[in-house]
Design a protein around this motif. Structure first.
Motif, mmCIF file in Angstrom:
data_model
loop_
_atom_site.group_PDB
_atom_site.id
_atom_site.type_symbol
_atom_site.label_atom_id
_atom_site.label_comp_id
_atom_site.label_asym_id
_atom_site.label_seq_id
_atom_site.Cartn_x
_atom_site.Cartn_y
_atom_site.Cartn_z
ATOM 1 N N ILE A 84 0.840 -1.217 0.000
ATOM 2 C CA ILE A 84 0.000 0.000 0.000
ATOM 3 C C ILE A 84 0.867 1.256 0.000
ATOM 4 N N LEU A 85 1.841 1.291 0.925
ATOM 5 C CA LEU A 85 2.718 2.460 1.003
ATOM 6 C C LEU A 85 3.531 2.627 -0.262
ATOM 7 N N GLY A 86 4.019 1.534 -0.822
ATOM 8 C CA GLY A 86 4.827 1.611 -2.032
ATOM 9 C C GLY A 86 4.059 2.166 -3.214
ATOM 10 N N PHE A 87 2.816 1.721 -3.383
ATOM 11 C CA PHE A 87 2.028 2.231 -4.506
ATOM 12 C C PHE A 87 1.666 3.695 -4.298
ATOM 13 N N VAL A 88 1.382 4.083 -3.046
ATOM 14 C CA VAL A 88 1.065 5.490 -2.781
ATOM 15 C C VAL A 88 2.275 6.378 -3.080
ATOM 16 N N LEU A 89 3.441 6.001 -2.572
ATOM 17 C CA LEU A 89 4.637 6.809 -2.803
ATOM 18 C C LEU A 89 5.085 6.738 -4.264
ATOM 19 N N GLY A 90 4.931 5.565 -4.889
ATOM 20 C CA GLY A 90 5.319 5.445 -6.294
ATOM 21 C C GLY A 90 4.479 6.318 -7.191
ATOM 22 N N VAL A 91 3.172 6.302 -6.978
ATOM 23 C CA VAL A 91 2.298 7.177 -7.757
ATOM 24 C C VAL A 91 2.562 8.639 -7.404
ATOM 25 N N GLY A 92 2.880 8.903 -6.122
ATOM 26 C CA GLY A 92 3.192 10.270 -5.723
ATOM 27 C C GLY A 92 4.420 10.812 -6.439
ATOM 28 N N ARG A 93 5.421 9.948 -6.656
ATOM 29 C CA ARG A 93 6.616 10.399 -7.373
ATOM 30 C C ARG A 93 6.340 10.671 -8.850
ATOM 31 N N LEU A 94 5.256 10.090 -9.361
ATOM 32 C CA LEU A 94 4.881 10.325 -10.754
ATOM 33 C C LEU A 94 3.858 11.442 -10.900
ATOM 34 N N SER A 95 3.443 12.033 -9.787
ATOM 35 C CA SER A 95 2.382 13.036 -9.820
ATOM 36 C C SER A 95 2.802 14.269 -10.612
ATOM 37 N N THR A 96 1.796 14.918 -11.185
ATOM 38 C CA THR A 96 2.049 16.165 -11.921
ATOM 39 C C THR A 96 2.110 17.367 -10.981
ATOM 40 N N HIS A 97 1.753 17.165 -9.710
ATOM 41 C CA HIS A 97 1.818 18.247 -8.722
ATOM 42 C C HIS A 97 3.207 18.235 -8.070
ATOM 43 N N THR A 98 3.917 19.305 -8.203
ATOM 44 C CA THR A 98 5.294 19.365 -7.720
ATOM 45 C C THR A 98 5.429 19.111 -6.213
ATOM 46 N N PRO A 99 4.603 19.703 -5.335
ATOM 47 C CA PRO A 99 4.757 19.426 -3.891
ATOM 48 C C PRO A 99 4.598 17.943 -3.559
ATOM 49 N N ILE A 100 3.595 17.290 -4.159
ATOM 50 C CA ILE A 100 3.398 15.856 -3.893
ATOM 51 C C ILE A 100 4.598 15.063 -4.391
ATOM 52 N N TRP A 181 -4.993 12.869 -15.600
ATOM 53 C CA TRP A 181 -3.812 12.109 -15.198
ATOM 54 C C TRP A 181 -4.200 10.971 -14.260
ATOM 55 N N GLY A 182 -5.107 11.239 -13.320
ATOM 56 C CA GLY A 182 -5.526 10.199 -12.394
ATOM 57 C C GLY A 182 -6.244 9.062 -13.092
ATOM 58 N N GLN A 183 -7.115 9.369 -14.045
ATOM 59 C CA GLN A 183 -7.808 8.330 -14.794
ATOM 60 C C GLN A 183 -6.839 7.512 -15.630
ATOM 61 N N THR A 184 -5.873 8.171 -16.226
ATOM 62 C CA THR A 184 -4.869 7.465 -17.020
ATOM 63 C C THR A 184 -4.061 6.509 -16.150
ATOM 64 N N MET A 185 -3.665 6.984 -14.968
ATOM 65 C CA MET A 185 -2.867 6.150 -14.083
ATOM 66 C C MET A 185 -3.659 4.947 -13.584
ATOM 67 N N ARG A 186 -4.914 5.180 -13.173
ATOM 68 C CA ARG A 186 -5.730 4.103 -12.599
ATOM 69 C C ARG A 186 -6.181 3.093 -13.647
ATOM 70 N N SER A 187 -6.582 3.574 -14.808
ATOM 71 C CA SER A 187 -7.240 2.703 -15.781
ATOM 72 C C SER A 187 -6.301 2.120 -16.828
ATOM 73 N N ILE A 188 -5.177 2.780 -17.088
ATOM 74 C CA ILE A 188 -4.343 2.362 -18.214
ATOM 75 C C ILE A 188 -2.934 1.970 -17.774
ATOM 76 N N LEU A 189 -2.239 2.864 -17.090
ATOM 77 C CA LEU A 189 -0.820 2.640 -16.827
ATOM 78 C C LEU A 189 -0.574 1.621 -15.711
ATOM 79 N N LEU A 190 -1.190 1.828 -14.536
ATOM 80 C CA LEU A 190 -0.922 0.931 -13.413
ATOM 81 C C LEU A 190 -1.321 -0.518 -13.684
ATOM 82 N N PRO A 191 -2.502 -0.797 -14.267
ATOM 83 C CA PRO A 191 -2.830 -2.202 -14.535
ATOM 84 C C PRO A 191 -1.807 -2.904 -15.416
ATOM 85 N N GLN A 192 -1.265 -2.192 -16.411
ATOM 86 C CA GLN A 192 -0.247 -2.804 -17.258
ATOM 87 C C GLN A 192 1.088 -2.921 -16.544
#
Length: 291
Positions: A84-100, A181-192
């Motif tokens: 859980i923590l790994g996916f949260v931080l991994g997606v956070g590092r890919l976020s388009t928001h600079t602070p996150i 970006w969130g829809q792309t990550m959830r529906s397309i990129l992460l599942p693959q």
């Protein structure tokens, strides 16, 4: 003879030399093993009497089974929380928001740099100082905290690398379709990415199971600690550690087998439907005429 990609095929002299080196190495290893066996046999560590306690149910109920239970409990909880923590931080590092992205990067780099044992000890004394958990759960909480933070940071990097390994056209196509970006990550990129990341994730889960042995330093009841306790109680350190090592190997192989089975099952479930076979031209003509 065809050459290898990494080195040229050995010639006749090189093959003879390799056989000689292999034979000498095997003889040296056997000699060392015989010396070790002889020393242990002289001290009575390999006699039948040292193995007899493992034939009694009392030893397994008192020492071995509690150690197995502690190891599996810490590993199971740590694996779930680290994923859980790994996916949260991994997606956070890919976020388009600079602070996150910056916060996630700092956390990942920090937890990867600190040794697991240090985090276990720090968490153990922190929980004890503030009385966060009951005393009998302090060691378990410290082990789970250390394993979760470190392996969560490693899994975050695995997630980031898995997403970056996908073709860039995937994200560009989803953006052209108007997906966020969130829809792309959830529906397309992460599942693959999950499918491609499974082999590395499997290896990391085995590391979590083995690293539970570090809890020995904070009095956590796990398999390695119980092995030393058995050796102290029965005077059979070598047989006790051999049995514990065999149990750890069995647990690791079981986890690897299950993860490999799950990987194959997920890959099969993600395969698309089989393409339909083309009909003969004469059947297509008959159908077009309503026959």
């Amino acid at each position: 003879m065809a050459g290898s990609v990494l080195f040229d095929a050995p010639g006749p002299r090189a093959r003879v030399r390799n056989r000689v080196i292999t034979a000498v190495t095997v003889v040296a290893v056997l000699a060392v093993a015989w010396v070790v066996y002889s020393r242990l046999d002289e001290r009575g560590q390999l006699t039948a009497e040292k193995w007899e306690p493992f034939l009694t149910g009392d030893l397994w109920r008192t020492y071995v089974l509690p150690g197995i239970e502690g190891t599996l409990t810490a590993a199971a909880v740590s694996i779930v929380l680290a994923l859980i923590l790994g996916f949260v931080l991994g997606v956070g590092r890919l976020s388009t928001h600079t602070p996150i992205r910056w916060v996630s990067s700092v956390l990942v780099e920090f937890f990867r740099a600190v040794p697991v044992l240090i985090m276990m000890i720090f968490a153990y004394f922190l929980y004890a100082f503030y009385d966060v958990f009951p005393s009998k759960y302090l060691a378990l909480a410290g082990v789970i905290t250390g394993l979760t933070l470190y392996n969560g940071a490693v899994i975050a990097e695995i997630v980031r690398a898995g997403v970056h390994a996908l073709p860039r056209g995937q994200a560009e196509a989803s953006s052209a379709l108007g997906l966020t970006w969130g829809q792309t990550m959830r529906s397309i990129l992460l599942p693959q990415a999950v499918t491609s990341m499974l082999p590395v994730l499997i290896s990391q889960l085995v590391v979590v199971l083995k690293d539970t042995a570090l809890g020995y330093q904070i009095t956590f009841v796990e398999m390695v600690r119980q092995g030393t306790v058995i050796g102290s109680a029965y005077g059979n350190y070598i047989p006790a550690l051999i049995v514990i090592a065999a149990l750890m190997i069995a647990l690791n192989f079981s986890l690897s087998w299950f993860a490999t089975w799950l990987e194959k099952r997920m890959r099969r479930s993600r395969k698309g439907p089989a393409p339909m076979e083309a009909e003969p031209l004469e059947l297509q003509g008959d159908r077009s005429r309503g026959v």
